[in-house]
Design an enzyme around this catalytic site. Sequence first.
Site, PDB file in Angstrom:
ATOM      1  N   HIS A  64       0.852  -1.200   0.000  1.00 47.57           N
ATOM      2  CA  HIS A  64       0.000   0.000   0.000  1.00 47.57           C
ATOM      3  C   HIS A  64       0.878   1.236   0.000  1.00 47.57           C
ATOM      4  O   HIS A  64       1.697   1.409   0.897  1.00 47.57           O
ATOM      5  CB  HIS A  64      -0.883   0.037   1.248  1.00 47.57           C
ATOM      6  CG  HIS A  64      -2.002  -0.951   1.213  1.00 47.57           C
ATOM      7  ND1 HIS A  64      -3.272  -0.609   0.843  1.00 47.57           N
ATOM      8  CD2 HIS A  64      -2.023  -2.272   1.479  1.00 47.57           C
ATOM      9  CE1 HIS A  64      -4.046  -1.684   0.887  1.00 47.57           C
ATOM     10  NE2 HIS A  64      -3.308  -2.711   1.274  1.00 47.57           N
ATOM     11  N   HIS A  86      -5.772   0.725   7.546  1.00 46.75           N
ATOM     12  CA  HIS A  86      -6.457  -0.457   8.081  1.00 46.75           C
ATOM     13  C   HIS A  86      -6.577  -0.383   9.597  1.00 46.75           C
ATOM     14  O   HIS A  86      -5.698   0.167  10.270  1.00 46.75           O
ATOM     15  CB  HIS A  86      -5.667  -1.734   7.738  1.00 46.75           C
ATOM     16  CG  HIS A  86      -5.523  -1.995   6.280  1.00 46.75           C
ATOM     17  ND1 HIS A  86      -4.521  -1.440   5.525  1.00 46.75           N
ATOM     18  CD2 HIS A  86      -6.265  -2.757   5.441  1.00 46.75           C
ATOM     19  CE1 HIS A  86      -4.648  -1.854   4.274  1.00 46.75           C
ATOM     20  NE2 HIS A  86      -5.699  -2.648   4.188  1.00 46.75           N
ATOM     21  N   GLU A  89      -3.554  -1.722  11.532  1.00 45.83           N
ATOM     22  CA  GLU A  89      -2.356  -0.899  11.712  1.00 45.83           C
ATOM     23  C   GLU A  89      -2.450  -0.101  13.007  1.00 45.83           C
ATOM     24  O   GLU A  89      -1.495   0.561  13.399  1.00 45.83           O
ATOM     25  CB  GLU A  89      -2.209   0.062  10.527  1.00 45.83           C
ATOM     26  CG  GLU A  89      -1.912  -0.642   9.211  1.00 45.83           C
ATOM     27  CD  GLU A  89      -2.073   0.295   8.032  1.00 45.83           C
ATOM     28  OE1 GLU A  89      -1.157   1.083   7.775  1.00 45.83           O
ATOM     29  OE2 GLU A  89      -3.123   0.237   7.364  1.00 45.83           O
ATOM     30  N   ALA A 116      -8.254  -7.426  -1.375  1.00 41.85           N
ATOM     31  CA  ALA A 116      -7.837  -8.823  -1.499  1.00 41.85           C
ATOM     32  C   ALA A 116      -8.556  -9.589  -0.404  1.00 41.85           C
ATOM     33  O   ALA A 116      -8.813  -9.057   0.673  1.00 41.85           O
ATOM     34  CB  ALA A 116      -6.333  -8.938  -1.324  1.00 41.85           C
ATOM     35  N   MET A 214      -9.868  -7.687   5.459  1.00 35.22           N
ATOM     36  CA  MET A 214      -9.613  -6.805   6.604  1.00 35.22           C
ATOM     37  C   MET A 214      -9.898  -5.340   6.279  1.00 35.22           C
ATOM     38  O   MET A 214      -9.261  -4.442   6.843  1.00 35.22           O
ATOM     39  CB  MET A 214      -8.160  -6.976   7.065  1.00 35.22           C
ATOM     40  CG  MET A 214      -7.785  -8.425   7.371  1.00 35.22           C
ATOM     41  SD  MET A 214      -6.033  -8.608   7.741  1.00 35.22           S
ATOM     42  CE  MET A 214      -5.887 -10.413   7.722  1.00 35.22           C
ATOM     43  N   ASN A 238      -6.720 -16.269  -2.229  1.00 37.17           N
ATOM     44  CA  ASN A 238      -6.372 -17.567  -1.603  1.00 37.17           C
ATOM     45  C   ASN A 238      -7.633 -18.197  -1.028  1.00 37.17           C
ATOM     46  O   ASN A 238      -8.629 -17.513  -0.787  1.00 37.17           O
ATOM     47  CB  ASN A 238      -5.351 -17.348  -0.474  1.00 37.17           C
ATOM     48  CG  ASN A 238      -5.848 -16.367   0.567  1.00 37.17           C
ATOM     49  OD1 ASN A 238      -5.753 -15.146   0.372  1.00 37.17           O
ATOM     50  ND2 ASN A 238      -6.409 -16.883   1.635  1.00 37.17           N
ATOM     51  N   HIS A 250       1.186 -13.402   3.397  1.00 34.24           N
ATOM     52  CA  HIS A 250       0.841 -12.145   2.713  1.00 34.24           C
ATOM     53  C   HIS A 250       1.503 -12.039   1.332  1.00 34.24           C
ATOM     54  O   HIS A 250       0.939 -11.448   0.405  1.00 34.24           O
ATOM     55  CB  HIS A 250       1.235 -10.948   3.588  1.00 34.24           C
ATOM     56  CG  HIS A 250       0.737  -9.623   3.071  1.00 34.24           C
ATOM     57  ND1 HIS A 250      -0.608  -9.321   2.944  1.00 34.24           N
ATOM     58  CD2 HIS A 250       1.396  -8.518   2.631  1.00 34.24           C
ATOM     59  CE1 HIS A 250      -0.746  -8.091   2.453  1.00 34.24           C
ATOM     60  NE2 HIS A 250       0.457  -7.589   2.262  1.00 34.24           N
TER      61      HIS A 250
END
Length: 278
Positions: A64, A86, A89, A116, A214, A238, A250
């Site tokens: 990002h 996020h 974070e 994702a 997330m 995934n 990740h």
Amino acid sequence: MNNPYYDKLLRCVSQVRERIGDFEPRIALTLGSGLGPLADMVDVAYTVPYGEIDGLPSSTAPGHQGRFLFGTIAGVPVVCLQGRLHLYEGWDVHDVVLPTRIVGLLGAKTLFLTNASGSLDPAIETPSLMVISDHILLGCPNPLAGPNLDALGPRFPDMTNAYDPAIRALLLRRGAEMGLPMTEGVYVQLSGPSYETPAEVRFLGQIGGGAVGMSTACETIAARHMGLRVCGVSCITNKGAGISDAPLDHSEVLEAGELIGPRFSAFVASVLPEIDAL
Ligand code: HPA
């Protein structure tokens, strides 16, 4: 309105406005993990790193970049949010939705969210795309908690059809025309950063989830509160934990994003003018 957060929001908006003059984005496009290269499609007029806007936290998640790109895609005035904030974070949820609110106040009419995710359905192939039909926000704070910002929207916004039905139909039709691996389903937002346990993945599938990630649901809530139209496409990178034996990583998420990225970019460029015209 006497509210320090609202004052900060307006300060951020005016700082960005100083940088972009009278540029009016029509569509805001939020780029998810590994999907940053979608920004290559933007014919860039102005780049504004989050870190240069006083009051706006800069994004720290790998994959990002943390900047606004203002310009056009296929002739449509857009702002790309290349990198998002996020909850995992450590940002407060009100800061997580600050970039969304900024682009709403800069004039964007539609928010196109990407992310994702991991699949909750063993039948879904990976990587593939999922048009978000609805969301479940689980174990995360609601970005509208606290005093209502009456200048932005109502205290109790409706969330029926939060993901615009006409845009969803267009996305599905174009995905099929382009031969993309695409499904439609419910996106579940958890806070992360740990991936889900296999038991959580089973539970989320049983309550109607199609994919888990997330981000996104908080941004949708903030955007709908302001009356923006919202659509979302999740890149299912995934299988959810326990669906396959492989541990989640990740770097795999970023690689899968890269794999589907060029086709996803072509898809987005193809639908944006029609979304704008809807
Ligand atoms: N779970 C949560 N977030 C994700 C996943 C996952 O499996 N894959 C990509 N983002």
